[in-house]
Write a protein that holds these residues in place. Structure first.
Motif, PDB file in Angstrom:
ATOM      1  N   MET A 168       0.351   2.390   3.151  1.00  0.00           N
ATOM      2  CA  MET A 168       0.120   1.558   4.366  1.00  0.00           C
ATOM      3  C   MET A 168      -0.899   0.629   4.387  1.00  0.00           C
ATOM      4  O   MET A 168      -1.779   0.322   4.954  1.00  0.00           O
ATOM      5  N   GLY A 169      -0.345  -0.336   3.396  1.00  0.00           N
ATOM      6  CA  GLY A 169      -0.957  -1.649   3.145  1.00  0.00           C
ATOM      7  C   GLY A 169      -2.499  -1.588   2.754  1.00  0.00           C
ATOM      8  O   GLY A 169      -3.233  -2.143   3.544  1.00  0.00           O
ATOM      9  N   GLY A 170      -2.581  -0.741   1.818  1.00  0.00           N
ATOM     10  CA  GLY A 170      -4.340  -0.433   1.644  1.00  0.00           C
ATOM     11  C   GLY A 170      -5.029   0.508   1.782  1.00  0.00           C
ATOM     12  O   GLY A 170      -6.060   0.744   1.461  1.00  0.00           O
ATOM     13  N   PRO A 236      -2.280   0.661  22.960  1.00  0.00           N
ATOM     14  CA  PRO A 236      -0.832   0.439  22.443  1.00  0.00           C
ATOM     15  C   PRO A 236      -0.879  -0.622  21.400  1.00  0.00           C
ATOM     16  O   PRO A 236      -1.766  -1.550  21.325  1.00  0.00           O
ATOM     17  N   MET A 237      -0.333  -0.104  20.283  1.00  0.00           N
ATOM     18  CA  MET A 237      -0.257  -1.102  19.068  1.00  0.00           C
ATOM     19  C   MET A 237       1.182  -1.256  18.363  1.00  0.00           C
ATOM     20  O   MET A 237       1.826  -0.270  18.565  1.00  0.00           O
ATOM     21  N   ASP A 238       1.448  -2.294  17.666  1.00  0.00           N
ATOM     22  CA  ASP A 238       2.659  -2.476  17.319  1.00  0.00           C
ATOM     23  C   ASP A 238       2.609  -2.197  15.732  1.00  0.00           C
ATOM     24  O   ASP A 238       1.747  -2.631  15.041  1.00  0.00           O
ATOM     25  N   VAL A 239       3.474  -1.385  15.248  1.00  0.00           N
ATOM     26  CA  VAL A 239       3.238  -0.880  13.608  1.00  0.00           C
ATOM     27  C   VAL A 239       4.596  -1.421  13.212  1.00  0.00           C
ATOM     28  O   VAL A 239       5.891  -0.917  13.462  1.00  0.00           O
TER      29      VAL A 239
END
Length: 266
Positions: A168-170, A236-239
């Motif tokens: 997950m990106g570090g 709410p967030m974009d993954v």
């Protein structure tokens, strides 16, 4: 992905332990449009969440001493007694020994070796949930744990789960879990396992399973939950590669998540 063609080790039931069943039913009805149907006069207040006449979950009063409001995933087993023995051999604990639920099936309530509660369901007349992977239904199960490596070994021992690790990106590695009869590939995964970050542990977070419910509009559903007394945990967030997600606690404190991402939900 989840399916109602249950195989051993896959999620086949989901219920909520609540201090006030009527209040819980009112909240989830407002958020997801569910209706509540009492299981019967001998159910002790336990009943079913339904959507368009199909069971999508259940809710009942808290019965275990010291229990907190929470959602519990149940995993399919052909032999609840044998699974309980496997849990104990792997370092887990049997909180409620296998018991028959009339002719519906046989259940046991368990805790993994890191402290996360879950359950198993051996189907009888009730095979499991009647709708998943649709808007306003269960579409994912997720474990936050204090020891992801130990948890993965535990569930592999008990259910023979396979894993695919997704960096997950570090950040912490996210492990996709699949039951052995579900086929091959990441699209067969039914849930994920993630190590709790140190800041969460410092804030008092403990191991727990929580459900993701698929939605057609993550922001609108999140706002509806907050308006009806839910507590935001993750806005709410974009993954990338996953979709748009959010996490909340219901008014009693049970965590759950929302996601819009699977093509069947668009």
């Amino acid at each position: 992905m989840l399916t109602t063609h249950f195989v051993p080790g896959s999620p086949n039931w989901l219920d909520l332990g609540a201090p006030d069943v009527d209040a819980a039913a009112a909240f989830y009805s407002a958020v997801f449009g569910w209706t509540f149907q009492l299981a019967g006069p001998e159910s002790g207040g336990y009943g079913f969440f339904q959507l368009d006449g199909r069971t999508v979950g259940a809710v009942g009063p808290l019965t275990e001493e010291g229990a907190s409001p929470s959602w519990t995933p149940y995993f399919h087993t052909a032999d609840a007694d044998a699974t309980c023995k496997a849990v104990e051999q792997a370092g887990g604990r049997v909180r409620v020994a296998p018991m028959d639920v009339f002719t519906a099936g046989r259940l046991a309530m368990l805790t993994d070796l890191t402290g996360a509660d879950f359950a198993v369901w051996q189907p009888g007349e009730v095979k499991g949930l009647e709708a998943v992977m649709e808007p306003d239904t269960l579409c994912w199960t997720e474990l936050y744990t204090t020891d992801a490596a130990a948890a993965k070994e535990f569930y592999a021992s008990v259910f023979s789960w396979r894993y695919q690790d997704m960096p997950m990106g570090g950040g912490p590695v996210y492990s996709l879990a699949s039951a052995p009869g579900a086929g091959q590939g990441e699209d067969t995964a039914h849930g994920g396992i993630m190590q709790l970050p140190q800041e969460n542990l410092d804030a008092g977070s403990t191991p727990e399973w929580h459900p993701y419910f698929g939605v057609t509009d993550c922001d609108a559903t999140f706002n509806a939950a907050v308006q009806h007394g839910g507590t935001p945990l993750i806005a709410p967030m974009d993954v990338p590669g996953v979709g748009r997600l959010a996490m909340l606690m219901d008014p009693a404190g049970a965590p759950f998540a929302l996601i819009k991402g699977d093509p069947s939900m668009t």
